[in-house]
Design an enzyme around this catalytic site. Structure first.
Site, PDB file in Angstrom:
ATOM      1  N   HIS A  96       0.815  -1.222   0.000  1.00  0.00           N
ATOM      2  CA  HIS A  96       0.000   0.000   0.000  1.00  0.00           C
ATOM      3  C   HIS A  96       0.849   1.273   0.000  1.00  0.00           C
ATOM      4  O   HIS A  96       0.349   2.359  -0.306  1.00  0.00           O
ATOM      5  CB  HIS A  96      -0.995   0.000   1.163  1.00  0.00           C
ATOM      6  N   ASP A 126       0.244  -7.576   1.422  1.00  0.00           N
ATOM      7  CA  ASP A 126       0.674  -6.186   1.603  1.00  0.00           C
ATOM      8  C   ASP A 126       2.194  -6.063   1.552  1.00  0.00           C
ATOM      9  O   ASP A 126       2.807  -5.377   2.358  1.00  0.00           O
ATOM     10  CB  ASP A 126       0.137  -5.612   2.923  1.00  0.00           C
ATOM     11  N   SER A 207       4.625   2.693   7.934  1.00  0.00           N
ATOM     12  CA  SER A 207       4.292   1.499   7.163  1.00  0.00           C
ATOM     13  C   SER A 207       5.448   1.102   6.243  1.00  0.00           C
ATOM     14  O   SER A 207       6.003   1.924   5.520  1.00  0.00           O
ATOM     15  CB  SER A 207       3.048   1.749   6.315  1.00  0.00           C
TER      16      SER A 207
END
Length: 366
Positions: A96, A126, A207
């Site tokens: 992402h 992911d 992230s």
């Protein structure tokens, strides 16, 4: 005369008593004297036995800031170098982080920026792999094992929350739980993901960065933060073993093939909560005694599910001996198998329990 003598004697006695008392008083006070004080000094030694400085040094320069440009704007995140070859440095991050990219740039801890090439990515896990020129690599992170840490162990995260201004910030916490499964929504489909739970502060921009054990080895990839008004301090990371099991294929740009049955599913719990709607829009009725499971809402013609004998209205409740209660958990179990594996599926048909074996195919889009 006698009285006069007594008076004089009284005066003399009073005088000598007064002088004697004064001498005794001065001898037992500090008035006019230097008071001697004995002082004991203690040396307090402060050590930093609990510092993470040496551990952070093993991963700090391996962690990078990632900036993505898209047609609608852009975003940023973190990543880390997990290996190098003669020409390139290879970086793991979240899918992402580079979602819908038109270009990706990587900035190292010396604030030198390099163009990055996206080699491969996978939405379900992911994960994404990038590469940059080897000259941009300051350090390669050491890989650890998520199984080496336990609940309560100290961990830390490195990343760039809120952009490059806070590049390679470090936050510290503990392992709050291992072997967790959390739901992630991808393209309007819910998937369960195996994750490590930590109370380490993980903010937007973290992230893709590493979650490390106290010895500086990467045990996970920070992936998401559970944000809810009544919940704080819940961060999640993808176990590094899972990530490394995909990197070879991602480096080659391969599509990750997953088992495909050829059915559309519906949760039995959802059906029971709104039977009027589903009975009006579907051509099946589920027995009222069935409270959990995965309803087969439709079966694709020519699919392995049809060939194995699954029918519309069947309610799957078990795969290879493991109970499943809803669609996201069903996919979670299914994706643990490889294309070509054979699974045993148990299901209700009406009130009857049936069992079939299904040889798994890949999705047509693979």
């Amino acid at each position: 005369m006698k009285n006069k003598n007594l008076y004089l004697i009284g005066i003399l006695i009073a005088f000598f008593l007064g002088v004697g008392g004064t001498i005794l008083l001065l001898d037992n006070t500090t008035i006019g004297k230097e008071k001697i004080i004995e002082k004991t000094e203690k040396t307090v030694s402060v050590t930093e036995s609990d510092t993470l400085k040496s551990a952070i040094e093993l991963v700090d320069d391996a962690t990078v800031y990632i900036e993505t440009k898209t047609k609608s704007g852009g975003g940023s995140g973190s990543g880390f170098v997990y290996k190098t070859d003669d020409k390139y440095g290879y970086i793991l991050t979240n899918c992402h982080v580079i979602d819908n990219y038109t270009s990706v740039k990587v900035t190292n801890n010396n604030l030198a920026t390099y163009d990055a090439e996206v080699l491969g990515f996978d939405e379900v896990t992911d994960l994404a792999v990038l590469r940059i020129a080897k000259e941009g690599v300051l350090l390669v992170a050491q890989m650890g094992e998520s199984s080496s840490v336990n609940k309560g162990d100290t961990v830390f995260a490195v990343g760039s929350p809120q952009g490059i201004t806070y590049i390679n910030s470090v936050t510290r916490g503990i392992i709050s739980g291992s072997n967790r499964a959390v739901t992630a929504t991808i393209n309007n489909v819910d998937y369960l993901m195996d994750v490590i739970q930590t109370d380490t502060a993980i903010n937007p921009g973290n992230s893709g960065g590493p979650l490390c054990s106290s010895d500086g080895k990467v045990i996970g990839i920070n992936s998401m933060k559970l944000v809810e008004s009544k919940i704080e301090g819940m961060g999640f990371a993808i176990p590094i073993e899972i990530a490394l099991s995909y990197v070879d294929r991602l480096e080659k740009g391969e599509t990750i093939s997953r088992p495909y049955l050829g059915i559309q599913t519906l949760d039995a719990a959802s059906y029971n909560s709104n039977k009027f709607y589903y009975q009006r829009n579907y051509h099946f009725n589920i027995d009222s005694s069935i409270e959990e499971g995965v309803i087969v809402a439709s079966v694709e013609k020519g699919s392995v599910a049809e060939k194995a004998g699954l029918k519309e209205g069947d309610v799957i409740f078990q795969i290879d001996g493991t109970d499943t209660s809803d669609s996201s958990h069903f996919r979670y179990l299914l994706y643990k198998y490889k294309v070509g594996d054979t699974i045993t599926v148990k299901f209700y048909r009406g009130k009857d329990v049936k069992e079939i074996k299904i040889a798994l195919n890949a999705s047509k889009k693979d």
